[in-house]
Design an enzyme around this catalytic site. Structure first.
Site, PDB file in Angstrom:
ATOM      1  N   LYS A  78       0.845  -1.193   0.000  1.00  0.00           N
ATOM      2  CA  LYS A  78       0.000   0.000   0.000  1.00  0.00           C
ATOM      3  C   LYS A  78       0.886   1.251   0.000  1.00  0.00           C
ATOM      4  O   LYS A  78       1.996   1.236   0.574  1.00  0.00           O
ATOM      5  CB  LYS A  78      -0.887  -0.042   1.258  1.00  0.00           C
ATOM      6  CG  LYS A  78      -2.020   0.955   1.299  1.00  0.00           C
ATOM      7  CD  LYS A  78      -2.871   0.721   2.560  1.00  0.00           C
ATOM      8  CE  LYS A  78      -4.010   1.697   2.710  1.00  0.00           C
ATOM      9  NZ  LYS A  78      -4.832   1.416   3.901  1.00  0.00           N
ATOM     10  N   SER A 153      -9.791   1.129   2.763  1.00  0.00           N
ATOM     11  CA  SER A 153      -8.982   2.014   1.959  1.00  0.00           C
ATOM     12  C   SER A 153      -7.873   1.302   1.171  1.00  0.00           C
ATOM     13  O   SER A 153      -7.315   1.880   0.246  1.00  0.00           O
ATOM     14  CB  SER A 153      -8.328   3.066   2.866  1.00  0.00           C
ATOM     15  OG  SER A 153      -7.458   2.459   3.795  1.00  0.00           O
ATOM     16  N   SER A 177      -9.903  -1.470   6.884  1.00  0.00           N
ATOM     17  CA  SER A 177      -9.373  -1.186   5.547  1.00  0.00           C
ATOM     18  C   SER A 177      -8.696  -2.357   4.844  1.00  0.00           C
ATOM     19  O   SER A 177      -8.314  -2.231   3.679  1.00  0.00           O
ATOM     20  CB  SER A 177      -8.396  -0.019   5.593  1.00  0.00           C
ATOM     21  OG  SER A 177      -9.106   1.176   5.497  1.00  0.00           O
TER      22      SER A 177
HETATM   23  N1  GLN Z   1     -13.413   3.078   6.376  1.00  0.00           N
HETATM   24  C1  GLN Z   1     -12.462   3.493   7.352  1.00  0.00           C
HETATM   25  C2  GLN Z   1     -12.406   4.995   7.423  1.00  0.00           C
HETATM   26  O1  GLN Z   1     -12.800   5.609   6.466  1.00  0.00           O
HETATM   27  C3  GLN Z   1     -11.168   2.927   6.957  1.00  0.00           C
HETATM   28  C4  GLN Z   1     -10.064   3.281   7.856  1.00  0.00           C
HETATM   29  C5  GLN Z   1      -8.924   2.352   7.703  1.00  0.00           C
HETATM   30  O2  GLN Z   1      -9.014   1.205   8.107  1.00  0.00           O
HETATM   31  N2  GLN Z   1      -7.833   2.849   7.200  1.00  0.00           N
HETATM   32  O3  GLN Z   1     -11.969   5.539   8.387  1.00  0.00           O
END
Ligand code: GLN
Length: 471
Positions: A78, A153, A177
């Protein structure tokens, strides 16, 4: 032709060891698929041009007998994981030209093993989102159906593995995420115990929640990555010392608790039916299923969306146009800050900085942030208490099926609801695994998730491997 679709780390390792193909040939096979598919999917933001050189180095390890399971294994990482000499932009314009000056701890480990890092993958800006649509570098498409989001994400990493553009991948979790994109792309995703994998060299989002988390097509692949990367790092003050990682008291028990009351409404009926069916399969395989109550966990999402922005607003304050990345000229220092941050951050990042600044502001601190911290502790305690009676807690991974690109973008709350089942594990710091649990009649992937108590990843691997045989 290497059968990339059905390849696992162990299969690749065996083939490399037997000399059926070389590390270079394996890497080339993935690069070939990337060339063919990445234009449409936009899973990778950059393919590293040193991947083949790394593959050649890995090959030497096979020749001199020092190869391990991850030697020569092609990884996607990532875009918020620092890899020295390579850009890490966290999906943001503000870091567009930022080149990492050191390796994240997990990258150091992968290098020691001789893994091959193919490239950096697209993500929601600073890991904020559930669909990889807030990236400054365009959306990533779901390889199963390119009109759909891959989840987020870490959507780029998920799409890369699902489309055979990497054997395995690293993402990060702050709240789902890795598990959510695993669910949307039909993969296994593991969120480790907080403190298991070092956060050193990871661009922070919510540092009391963040964990590097692996994707694979099988439970065993995530287990191998976890076992290799889960090591004490003295440079991360939240990395757990070895003694804490003790294997004692680990349960391989078969008692699964289900907090039914948490998903009485809002879960897609197809997901609900699949979840029940999955639990029945496990029951028939000898697991005991009991109903449990987690009364405070219904506040998880509310608590998360206070604590996380508070930490985000602090963590992102370092991007000021002076120290890293984008810098816009201005008449004075304040103007440099304003212009650089105004231009560099996207709408979602700005929304969270505002929210976080608000909940931490004088006069609101007690009402919001402090209250959320207290409720978080209650959630943690009730989750840990539940594990005194059960070995695992099961829920669906996400309440909804993968949705269309463009959907929910203008409705942040609807987007935040995707995280409803993810939040308790991140808030409590316990490990959790998302497992593929079948497909809808439209061929969309379905997923269930398990949580276990701190440091009981083995219980997750155990139930996961069992579940894989029950399909
Ligand atoms: N959907 C979560 C957010 O928007 C994802 C966060 C994550 O795990 N990086 O905060």
């Amino acid at each position: 032709m290497i059968d990339l679709k059905n390849l696992t780390i162990e299969k690749a390792h065996a083939a490399l060891e037997k000399g059926e193909y070389t590390c270079r040939e394996l890497t080339e096979a993935y690069l070939e698929v990337i060339k063919e598919k990445n234009k449409e999917l936009n899973a990778y933001l950059e393919v590293f041009d040193d991947a083949l050189a790394e593959a050649d180095k890995a090959q030497k390890k096979f020749e001199n007998g020092t190869a391990t399971l991850l030697t020569g294994i092609p990884f996607a990482i990532k875009d918020n994981i620092l890899f020295e000499g390579h850009i890490a932009s966290a999906g943001s314009k503000i870091l567009e030209n930022y080149t990492a000056t050191y390796d994240a701890f997990v990258i150091k480990k992968l290098k020691e093993e001789g893994a091959v890092i193919l490239g950096r993958t697209n993500m929601d800006e600073f890991a904020m989102g559930s669909s990889t649509q807030t990236s400054a570098y365009g959306v990533t498409r779901n390889p199963i159906d390119t009109s759909l989001v891959p989840g987020g994400s870490s959507g780029g990493s998920a799409a890369a593995v699902a489309a055979d553009m990497a054997l395995v991948a690293l993402g990060t979790e702050t709240c789902g995420s890795v598990r959510e994109p695993s669910a949307f792309c039909g993969l296994v995703g593991l969120k480790p115990t907080y403190g298991a994998l070092s956060r050193n060299g990871i661009i922070a989002m919510g540092n009391s929640l963040d964990q590097v988390s692996p994707f694979g097509k099988t439970v065993r692949d995530t287990e191998i990555i976890f076992n290799t990367l889960s090591k004490y790092d003295k440079e991360d003050s939240t990395s757990a010392v070895e003694a804490l990682r003790s294997k004692e008291n680990k349960s391989m028990g078969k008692k699964i608790g289900i907090p039914w009351h948490l998903f009485e409404e809002g879960v897609d009926p197809v997901i609900m039916a699949n979840f029940k069916e999955s639990m029945e399969k496990l029951e028939n395989a000898g697991y005991e299923i009991v109903d449990i109550k987690l009364p405070h966990s219904k506040y998880s999402l509310a608590v998360y969306y206070i604590i996380m922005p508070a930490e985000v607003s602090t963590n992102l304050s370092r991007f000021d146009g002076i120290r890293y990345g984008l810098s816009e000229p201005g008449a004075n220092l304040m103007e440099v800050y304003k212009k650089s941050r105004g231009k560099g951050f996207g709408a979602e990042a700005r929304r969270r900085i505002l929210l976080g600044t608000y909940v931490l502001s004088h006069g609101y601190y007690d009402a919001y942030y402090n209250k959320a911290v207290k409720v978080r502790e209650k959630i943690k305690q009730e989750v840990l208490q539940a594990f005194e009676d059960v070995d695992l807690i099961a829920t669906p991974t996400v309440p909804i099926l993968p949705f269309k690109l463009g959907e929910k973008l203008n409705d942040p709350v609807a987007m935040y609801l995707c995280d409803i089942f993810s939040a308790p594990a991140n808030l409590a710091g316990v490990p959790s695994i998302a497992l593929p649990s079948g497909k809808t009649d439209k061929n969309l992937p379905l997923s269930i998730q398990f949580m276990a108590t701190h440091w009981d990843e083995d219980a997750l691997f155990d139930v996961g491997k069992k579940f894989e045989t029950l399909k």
